[in-house]
Structure formats: C-alpha cells, structure tokens
Design a protein around this motif. Structure first.
Motif, PDB file in Angstrom:
ATOM      1  N   ALA A  52       1.273  -0.998   0.351  1.00  0.00           N
ATOM      2  CA  ALA A  52      -0.310  -0.256   0.287  1.00  0.00           C
ATOM      3  C   ALA A  52       0.914   0.940  -0.454  1.00  0.00           C
ATOM      4  N   CYS A  55       2.361   2.027  -3.945  1.00  0.00           N
ATOM      5  CA  CYS A  55       1.638   1.857  -4.740  1.00  0.00           C
ATOM      6  C   CYS A  55       1.609   3.592  -5.378  1.00  0.00           C
ATOM      7  N   SER A  58      -2.116   5.045  -5.223  1.00  0.00           N
ATOM      8  CA  SER A  58      -2.876   5.248  -3.669  1.00  0.00           C
ATOM      9  C   SER A  58      -3.764   4.229  -4.335  1.00  0.00           C
ATOM     10  N   THR A  61      -5.953   1.161   0.025  1.00  0.00           N
ATOM     11  CA  THR A  61      -6.641   1.042   1.084  1.00  0.00           C
ATOM     12  C   THR A  61      -7.020  -0.242   2.180  1.00  0.00           C
TER      13      THR A  61
END
Length: 66
Positions: A52, A55, A58, A61
């Motif tokens: 995460a 990434c 983004s 989550t």
C-alpha cells in the motif's frame, strides 16, 4: 485488517503483486490489480502495508480492525 483496491485508480504497475503475491494479482487483459483475499493473515499484513505504501496510484486502502 481488511484491504480494498480501487480499480479505477490502479495504474497496473504491479509492485503490490511482487510484494504480496498471495494477496494481490493482476488481470491478464489490462494489468489492473485484483484482490485474492480481502483479509490477509497476520503473516501477510506487513507485506500488504508495504504494498500500500509503494502503490504509485494510491489505489490500495487498508482498513484496520480495532
């Protein structure tokens, strides 16, 4: 912990698949990342957190449990 991926944001870079291949995969047709499991095991969680963090879109989550 639960994980979700916003497929609309995903750019298909694939770093998450390299870091946590037991949790993430890429579709063959467009490279967009999909979840193999939305609730990683405790052993997988550090790799998922790193995925995460790196990434570029983004798109990942993390939803931490209380």
């Amino acid at each position: 912990m639960k994980v979700s991926v916003d497929e609309a944001k995903c750019c298909g870079a694939g770093q998450c698949v390299l870091l946590a291949p037991e949790v993430f995969d890429q579709r063959d047709d467009d490279g967009i990342v999909v979840l193999l499991t939305p609730e990683p095991t405790p052993d997988q969680q550090s790799d998922v957190r790193e995925a995460a963090a790196v990434c570029p879109a983004s798109a990942i989550t993390l939803h931490d449990s209380p």
